[in-house]
Every structure is written in C-alpha cells, then in structure tokens.
Design an enzyme around this catalytic site. Structure first.
Site, PDB file in Angstrom:
ATOM      1  N   ASN A 108       4.607  41.476  35.088  1.00 28.71           N
ATOM      2  CA  ASN A 108       3.632  42.551  35.302  1.00 28.71           C
ATOM      3  C   ASN A 108       4.118  43.854  34.701  1.00 28.71           C
ATOM      4  OD1 ASN A 108       3.892  44.965  37.445  1.00 28.71           O
ATOM      5  ND2 ASN A 108       5.315  43.325  38.060  1.00 28.71           N
ATOM      6  N   PHE A 112       2.316  51.341  38.586  1.00 30.56           N
ATOM      7  CA  PHE A 112       1.973  52.058  39.830  1.00 30.56           C
ATOM      8  C   PHE A 112       0.519  52.523  39.909  1.00 30.56           C
ATOM      9  CE2 PHE A 112       6.593  53.909  40.130  1.00 30.56           C
ATOM     10  CZ  PHE A 112       7.080  52.657  40.446  1.00 30.56           C
ATOM     11  N   SER A 172      11.445  50.220  39.150  1.00 33.81           N
ATOM     12  CA  SER A 172      10.345  49.562  38.433  1.00 33.81           C
ATOM     13  C   SER A 172      10.513  49.777  36.937  1.00 33.81           C
ATOM     14  CB  SER A 172       9.002  50.126  38.888  1.00 33.81           C
ATOM     15  OG  SER A 172       8.714  49.657  40.171  1.00 33.81           O
ATOM     16  N   ASN A 174       8.221  49.692  34.731  1.00 33.39           N
ATOM     17  CA  ASN A 174       6.963  50.036  34.069  1.00 33.39           C
ATOM     18  C   ASN A 174       6.595  51.511  34.116  1.00 33.39           C
ATOM     19  OD1 ASN A 174       6.528  47.236  33.508  1.00 33.39           O
ATOM     20  ND2 ASN A 174       6.021  46.996  35.674  1.00 33.39           N
ATOM     21  N   THR A 175       7.494  52.346  34.615  1.00 35.70           N
ATOM     22  CA  THR A 175       7.322  53.794  34.543  1.00 35.70           C
ATOM     23  C   THR A 175       8.467  54.309  33.692  1.00 35.70           C
ATOM     24  OG1 THR A 175       6.233  53.933  36.694  1.00 35.70           O
ATOM     25  CG2 THR A 175       7.278  55.948  35.882  1.00 35.70           C
ATOM     26  N   LYS A 214      15.558  51.090  46.512  1.00 36.61           N
ATOM     27  CA  LYS A 214      15.284  49.767  45.912  1.00 36.61           C
ATOM     28  C   LYS A 214      15.802  49.736  44.486  1.00 36.61           C
ATOM     29  CE  LYS A 214      11.639  46.347  45.101  1.00 36.61           C
ATOM     30  NZ  LYS A 214      10.265  45.952  45.423  1.00 36.61           N
ATOM     31  N   ASN A 243      14.225  44.598  42.473  1.00 36.33           N
ATOM     32  CA  ASN A 243      12.923  44.698  41.816  1.00 36.33           C
ATOM     33  C   ASN A 243      12.810  43.609  40.739  1.00 36.33           C
ATOM     34  OD1 ASN A 243      10.420  45.907  40.880  1.00 36.33           O
ATOM     35  ND2 ASN A 243      11.141  47.796  41.805  1.00 36.33           N
TER      36      ASN A 243
END
Ligand SMILES: Cc1cc2nc3c(=O)[nH]c(=O)nc-3n(C[C@H](O)[C@H](O)[C@H](O)COP(=O)(O)O)c2cc1C
Length: 335
Positions: A108, A112, A172, A174-175, A214, A243
């Site tokens: 994915n 967010f 994460s 994806n940021t 996390k 994560n």
C-alpha cells in the site's frame, strides 16, 4: 467458511472498495451488538491500561474510527485508530493498494488519507464499548519535515481526551521523509516534546495517556538499539514494532513487487519478530512492546510473543483470514 465465501466476492472488487464494504459491515455489527458487560478471561495489564486480551487491530484499517464498537464485538482487546493528521487530507492518488494473495501480502501507498484529528475525535466520543482505543498520529503531507513536531503536538492535544494511548508514527514509508524522524537526533526531541505535552495535558485533564512510538522493520540492528535507548531515556511508555517494509526480497518475483509502497503480511513476520527480539534484548523486561507484522495464525502470534511482545496486532492477516482470526489469536495468547 462464511468469510471464505465473502472473501471470494470481496476479492473480485478493487481492494479499497472491498475495504469500505468491510468497514460498513463491521460498523453495522457494532451498532447491533451490545457491548459486553464483562469478559470471559482475566484482563491483561500493559502500560497501566487494562486489555481484555492481547490482540489488537493495527493502525490503518480503521483510520477514521468509524467502526470501533464493531471491532470490539469481534473480540479485539484493543483498536488502534489512525493514522490521523491535524488537517483532513486525501492521501495519494488511486490505485494505491495491491493484494498479493500468493504471498499473503499487501502493498500500500495510501499516504494517510483521513478525516483529520478533530472529526475523528468527535466520532470517538460516541463509542459505547469501553475497550482500549489507541490513536495513531502523524503529520500532514504538506507540512515541512522541520515543522513535524507541531503536527504531532496538534494531534496529541486534539485527540487526548478520547485516546487511551497515543502512537507516534514515524515509520510509514508513504509520507516523504517521515521515516527520517527515526534517527536519534530527530527522534529524541520529537518524543520528548510529545511526552512533555502529554504530561501537561494529564495535569489539566486528570487523565494519563501513555505514549508509544511505532517503528519500521527496515532498521539495522544498531539503529534499533539506538531507538531503544532513546525510548528508554525519554522515556516513552512502549514501542510498536513494526510498520510495513519497503523491501521486496520476499516477493521479488511477484508481478506487483515493483509497486511503490509498504509491504505487509506474511513476508514481514520474520522481520517483525527479529525487531522485537532486538528491542527486548536491549530494553530488558520492563518496556512494553507491541508486536505487529505478518500475523495470520496462532503460531505467528506465539512467535511474536516469544520474541518479547506483550501485545500483538494484526492487519493483513484479517484481510486474508477474516474475523475468525481474532478469537484464534486471542485464545492462543490467553496466558
Ligand atoms: C492498507 C494499509 C494501510 C496502513 N495504514 C497505516 C497507517 O495509517 N498508520 C500506521 O501506523 N500503519 C499503517 N499500516 C501498517 C499496519 O498497521 C501494520 O503495521 C503493518 O501492516 C504490518 O502488520 P500486518 O502484516 O499484520 O499487516 C497500514 C497497513 C496497510 C496494509
């Protein structure tokens, strides 16, 4: 059996459509089923909180906290909502979620998407089940990295009264740049600021809210040890490991392997267990660790527990195994 049939239908749909339908079904279930007045087994105490069992829903499944009562009705001992950011944001363009069923995995790059901290807070105020709800917080994509602390503090202040614990998400993929906040030089001031503010809010509201961090599965052993030291010195109340991974080693030959994003599910189990084991060895027995990554069976959950996790979360396993996984895991970690 029922989920196996439902899954065949859901897997004909694009992942995000199937996900939205699942959330609707769980939300409806939460409305129909009364919250239990007592649980069958003795509760588990971690971070000063009382959990009905050791299994939680990992962040990202219910980003906006729309179905919290439903998740508890399925048997979860805790539910982690989010990641929420200060302002609502749409996330990355679709498609941004891919199933890799042969590998029991998902890739994915959601980025967010969420309703923003205020709307999620208002929603969480309405929940009926008293189970433990964590709120996972992050920064808006548009916020420059050197202002990231401001975003975490805004989220913390907004969600404080409705959260049982707070997760500082620095992992994460994806940021852009988010994971660089895991470096000791950035992590120590970030976690110190969040913990200090949580103490101030505790004085104001008369309520203690533990803060956990996390982390990513892509950290080297010495980076993990460094993070453990920062976590212990701030101190935070716990660590969530891990994560999603940007590594594709375990799925290298898969047609979708080159999709950008974080890989979750079965290929992650060895990495999450290894990370938990290193953290536990560095931290000793006292710092709570929440293990997550690749859990799709009772045996998987046992592995994370044996590595040193106090609580275990799942996301991708729920997609492939369905709701019966919750009781299976909770029963496996009864002691
Ligand atoms: C589609 C998707 C969205 C996710 N969104 C988030 C998120 O918003 N915040 C977060 O901290 N983790 C997020 N995660 C990561 C999960 O919480 C979990 O750490 C990871 O998927 C490993 O667990 P699993 O193998 O059981 O899925 C997401 C995972 C998936 C598959």
């Amino acid at each position: 059996m029922v989920y196996r049939i439902a899954r065949s239908a859901l897997f004909l749909l694009p992942p995000e459509t199937a996900h939205a339908l699942t959330l609707d079904a769980v939300r409806l279930r939460g409305k129909l089923i009364r919250p239990p007045t007592r649980t069958a087994a003795p509760p588990v105490s971690v971070m000063g909180l009382s959990f009905a069992n050791r299994i939680g829903l990992a962040a990202g499944f219910d980003k906006n906290g729309v179905a919290v009562d439903g998740w508890f009705s399925l048997g979860f001992g805790h539910v982690e909502v989010g990641t929420v950011t200060p302002k609502p944001q749409p996330g990355n363009p679709r498609p941004r979620v891919y199933r890799l069923p042969e590998a029991g995995a998902i890739i994915n790059r959601m980025g967010f998407p969420n309703d923003g901290a205020e709307r999620v807070t208002a929603r969480l105020r309405l929940r009926r089940n008293p189970g433990v709800v964590g709120v996972n917080i992050g920064k808006n994509a548009a916020t420059p990295l050197d202002r990231a602390i401001d975003d975490y503090l805004i989220c913390l202040r907004t969600v404080f009264t409705v959260a049982d614990y707070i997760t500082v998400n620095v992992s994460s993929p994806n940021t852009v740049g988010l994971r660089s906040l895991q470096g000791a030089e950035q992590l120590a001031p970030l976690l110190s600021a969040v913990v200090e503010e949580a103490h101030a809010l505790q004085m104001h509201h008369g309520k203690r809210v533990p803060v956990v961090v996390k982390i990513s599965p892509d950290l080297a052993a010495d980076e993990l040890r460094e993070i453990a030291k920062v976590a212990a010195s701030v101190p935070v109340d716990g660590i969530i490991a891990t994560n999603t991974t940007i590594s594709r080693d375990a799925v290298a030959t898969h047609a979708l392997a080159q999709q950008t994003g974080g890989l979750s599910g079965r290929p992650l189990l060895a990495k999450s267990c290894a990370a938990v084991r290193i953290l536990r060895a560095t931290l000793g027995s006292r710092m709570p660790i929440i293990g997550v990554g690749g859990v799709a069976s009772a045996d998987d959950a046992q592995l994370l527990r044996q590595a040193g996790a106090d609580l275990v979360q799942a996301y991708t396993g729920m997609v492939y195994r369905g709701p019966r996984l919750v009781r299976e895991l909770a029963d496996a970690l009864r002691v």
